[in-house]
Scaffold this active site. Structure first.
Site, PDB file in Angstrom:
ATOM      1  N   ASP A  35       0.636  -0.908   0.219  1.00 16.98           N
ATOM      2  CA  ASP A  35      -0.050   0.095   0.090  1.00 16.98           C
ATOM      3  C   ASP A  35       0.843   0.930  -0.172  1.00 16.98           C
ATOM      4  O   ASP A  35       2.003   1.331   0.437  1.00 16.98           O
ATOM      5  CB  ASP A  35      -1.043  -0.176   1.068  1.00 16.98           C
ATOM      6  CG  ASP A  35      -1.828   0.795   0.794  1.00 16.98           C
ATOM      7  OD1 ASP A  35      -3.377   0.696   0.673  1.00 16.98           O
ATOM      8  OD2 ASP A  35      -1.972   2.027   0.930  1.00 16.98           O
ATOM      9  N   ILE A  36       0.699   2.001  -0.934  1.00 18.47           N
ATOM     10  CA  ILE A  36       1.316   3.461  -1.420  1.00 18.47           C
ATOM     11  C   ILE A  36       1.005   4.631   0.894  1.00 18.47           C
ATOM     12  O   ILE A  36       2.266   4.608   0.583  1.00 18.47           O
ATOM     13  CB  ILE A  36       1.117   4.945  -2.331  1.00 18.47           C
ATOM     14  CG1 ILE A  36       2.487   5.417  -2.351  1.00 18.47           C
ATOM     15  CG2 ILE A  36      -0.746   5.017  -1.478  1.00 18.47           C
ATOM     16  CD1 ILE A  36       1.098   6.124  -3.829  1.00 18.47           C
ATOM     17  N   ASN A  93     -13.055  -3.415   2.158  1.00 14.81           N
ATOM     18  CA  ASN A  93     -14.382  -2.369   2.081  1.00 14.81           C
ATOM     19  C   ASN A  93     -14.360  -2.173   0.733  1.00 14.81           C
ATOM     20  O   ASN A  93     -14.134  -2.826  -0.093  1.00 14.81           O
ATOM     21  CB  ASN A  93     -13.598  -1.460   2.283  1.00 14.81           C
ATOM     22  CG  ASN A  93     -12.504  -0.776   3.369  1.00 14.81           C
ATOM     23  OD1 ASN A  93     -13.224  -1.088   4.440  1.00 14.81           O
ATOM     24  ND2 ASN A  93     -11.297  -0.598   3.042  1.00 14.81           N
ATOM     25  N   GLU A 101     -12.551   2.843  -1.526  1.00 14.18           N
ATOM     26  CA  GLU A 101     -11.591   4.488  -2.129  1.00 14.18           C
ATOM     27  C   GLU A 101     -11.821   3.945  -3.882  1.00 14.18           C
ATOM     28  O   GLU A 101     -12.058   4.426  -4.226  1.00 14.18           O
ATOM     29  CB  GLU A 101     -10.552   4.762  -1.571  1.00 14.18           C
ATOM     30  CG  GLU A 101     -10.705   5.817  -0.225  1.00 14.18           C
ATOM     31  CD  GLU A 101      -9.187   5.757   0.399  1.00 14.18           C
ATOM     32  OE1 GLU A 101      -8.167   6.257  -0.109  1.00 14.18           O
ATOM     33  OE2 GLU A 101      -9.674   6.219   1.846  1.00 14.18           O
ATOM     34  N   VAL A 102     -10.724   3.013  -3.900  1.00 18.73           N
ATOM     35  CA  VAL A 102     -11.025   2.367  -5.744  1.00 18.73           C
ATOM     36  C   VAL A 102     -11.631   1.159  -5.964  1.00 18.73           C
ATOM     37  O   VAL A 102     -11.934   0.253  -5.305  1.00 18.73           O
ATOM     38  CB  VAL A 102      -9.239   2.015  -5.558  1.00 18.73           C
ATOM     39  CG1 VAL A 102      -8.845   1.609  -6.544  1.00 18.73           C
ATOM     40  CG2 VAL A 102      -7.742   2.853  -4.522  1.00 18.73           C
ATOM     41  N   HIS A 106     -10.142  -5.345  -3.656  1.00 23.63           N
ATOM     42  CA  HIS A 106      -8.889  -5.624  -2.772  1.00 23.63           C
ATOM     43  C   HIS A 106      -8.890  -6.052  -1.746  1.00 23.63           C
ATOM     44  O   HIS A 106      -9.325  -5.613  -0.969  1.00 23.63           O
ATOM     45  CB  HIS A 106      -8.055  -4.373  -3.434  1.00 23.63           C
ATOM     46  CG  HIS A 106      -8.922  -2.858  -2.731  1.00 23.63           C
ATOM     47  ND1 HIS A 106      -9.043  -1.893  -3.400  1.00 23.63           N
ATOM     48  CD2 HIS A 106      -7.842  -2.184  -1.281  1.00 23.63           C
ATOM     49  CE1 HIS A 106      -9.992  -1.413  -2.776  1.00 23.63           C
ATOM     50  NE2 HIS A 106      -9.717  -0.967  -1.314  1.00 23.63           N
ATOM     51  N   HIS A 108      -6.554  -6.010   1.816  1.00 26.61           N
ATOM     52  CA  HIS A 108      -5.664  -5.551   2.711  1.00 26.61           C
ATOM     53  C   HIS A 108      -5.062  -6.628   3.518  1.00 26.61           C
ATOM     54  O   HIS A 108      -5.863  -7.341   4.302  1.00 26.61           O
ATOM     55  CB  HIS A 108      -6.658  -4.123   3.155  1.00 26.61           C
ATOM     56  CG  HIS A 108      -6.907  -3.133   2.928  1.00 26.61           C
ATOM     57  ND1 HIS A 108      -5.845  -2.044   2.945  1.00 26.61           N
ATOM     58  CD2 HIS A 108      -8.197  -2.710   2.598  1.00 26.61           C
ATOM     59  CE1 HIS A 108      -6.832  -1.010   1.796  1.00 26.61           C
ATOM     60  NE2 HIS A 108      -7.750  -1.299   1.841  1.00 26.61           N
TER      61      HIS A 108
HETATM   62  P1  5GP Z   1      -9.818   1.090  -0.499  1.00 27.23           P
HETATM   63  O1  5GP Z   1     -10.340   2.621   1.135  1.00 27.23           O
HETATM   64  O2  5GP Z   1     -10.854   1.584  -1.265  1.00 27.23           O
HETATM   65  O3  5GP Z   1     -10.518  -0.062   0.958  1.00 27.23           O
HETATM   66  O4  5GP Z   1      -8.030   1.308   0.065  1.00 27.23           O
HETATM   67  C1  5GP Z   1      -7.528   1.725  -0.348  1.00 27.23           C
HETATM   68  C2  5GP Z   1      -6.224   1.327  -0.480  1.00 27.23           C
HETATM   69  O5  5GP Z   1      -5.273   2.057  -2.347  1.00 27.23           O
HETATM   70  C3  5GP Z   1      -5.588   2.811   0.647  1.00 27.23           C
HETATM   71  O6  5GP Z   1      -4.980   2.333   1.186  1.00 27.23           O
HETATM   72  C4  5GP Z   1      -4.806   3.849  -0.558  1.00 27.23           C
HETATM   73  O7  5GP Z   1      -3.546   4.323   0.381  1.00 27.23           O
HETATM   74  C5  5GP Z   1      -3.882   2.214  -1.046  1.00 27.23           C
HETATM   75  N1  5GP Z   1      -3.746   3.282  -2.945  1.00 27.23           N
HETATM   76  C6  5GP Z   1      -4.469   4.613  -3.068  1.00 27.23           C
HETATM   77  N2  5GP Z   1      -3.966   4.873  -4.090  1.00 27.23           N
HETATM   78  C7  5GP Z   1      -2.698   3.717  -4.699  1.00 27.23           C
HETATM   79  C8  5GP Z   1      -1.337   3.384  -5.196  1.00 27.23           C
HETATM   80  O8  5GP Z   1      -1.452   4.807  -6.061  1.00 27.23           O
HETATM   81  N3  5GP Z   1      -0.545   2.860  -5.212  1.00 27.23           N
HETATM   82  C9  5GP Z   1      -0.759   2.022  -3.895  1.00 27.23           C
HETATM   83  N4  5GP Z   1      -0.182   1.494  -3.729  1.00 27.23           N
HETATM   84  N5  5GP Z   1      -1.746   2.651  -3.765  1.00 27.23           N
HETATM   85  C10 5GP Z   1      -2.415   3.033  -3.603  1.00 27.23           C
END
Ligand code: 5GP
Length: 122
Positions: A35-36, A93, A101-102, A106, A108
């Site tokens: 994760d970034i 999520n 968010e994405v 995915h 985690h």
């Molecule tokens: P969500 O909130 O969708 O469950 O988690 C999205 C995750 O993607 C977050 O933890 C965020 O830090 C990670 N993320 C967002 N953009 C990028 C990216 O460009 N590269 C990587 N490696 N992780 C990302």
């Protein structure tokens, strides 16, 4: 439910090689990368390469080969990053209430410290 997949979401762009990633493991159907913005010493995202929006979408429509590969990669990530013995948190999520968010499914994997409560109180 009919799912609409956004081909330009950030993980689709990572899968197309348009954005770099720190890969932990890659197979025919699955990619695991750091994760970034890590929220724990170990914070890895595991994604299917296919266009699935959420966990439920993936579970409903992925092939058996994709499902099994995803599960095996998840196990290998936990083993290879050394979080099995001490423990870890696996989270996915989905949608608005899940605060996703994405919009590419995915998982985690978080570990390397005590992870606290499973969810915040409402
Ligand atoms: P969500 O909130 O969708 O469950 O988690 C999205 C995750 O993607 C977050 O933890 C965020 O830090 C990670 N993320 C967002 N953009 C990028 C990216 O460009 N590269 C990587 N490696 N992780 C990302």
């Amino acid at each position: 439910m009919a799912y609409s997949y956004d081909q330009n979401n950030i993980f689709a762009r990572i899968l197309r090689g348009e954005i770099p990633n720190n890969t932990v493991l890659e197979t025919e159907h699955t990619l695991a990368f750091r994760d970034i913005a890590p929220q724990a010493p170990v914070h890895v995202l595991i994604i299917p390469k296919g266009p699935y929006v959420t966990y439920a979408h993936f579970c409903a429509e992925a092939s058996d080969a994709e499902l099994v590969d995803f599960a095996r990669v998840s196990a290998r990530v936990c083993a290879e990053l050394g979080v099995e013995e001490q423990g870890f948190r696996a989270i996915t999520n989905a949608g608005e209430d899940g605060v996703q968010e994405v919009p590419h499914y995915h998982l985690h994997i978080l570990g390397g410290r005590p992870m606290g409560r499973m969810v915040a109180k409402a």
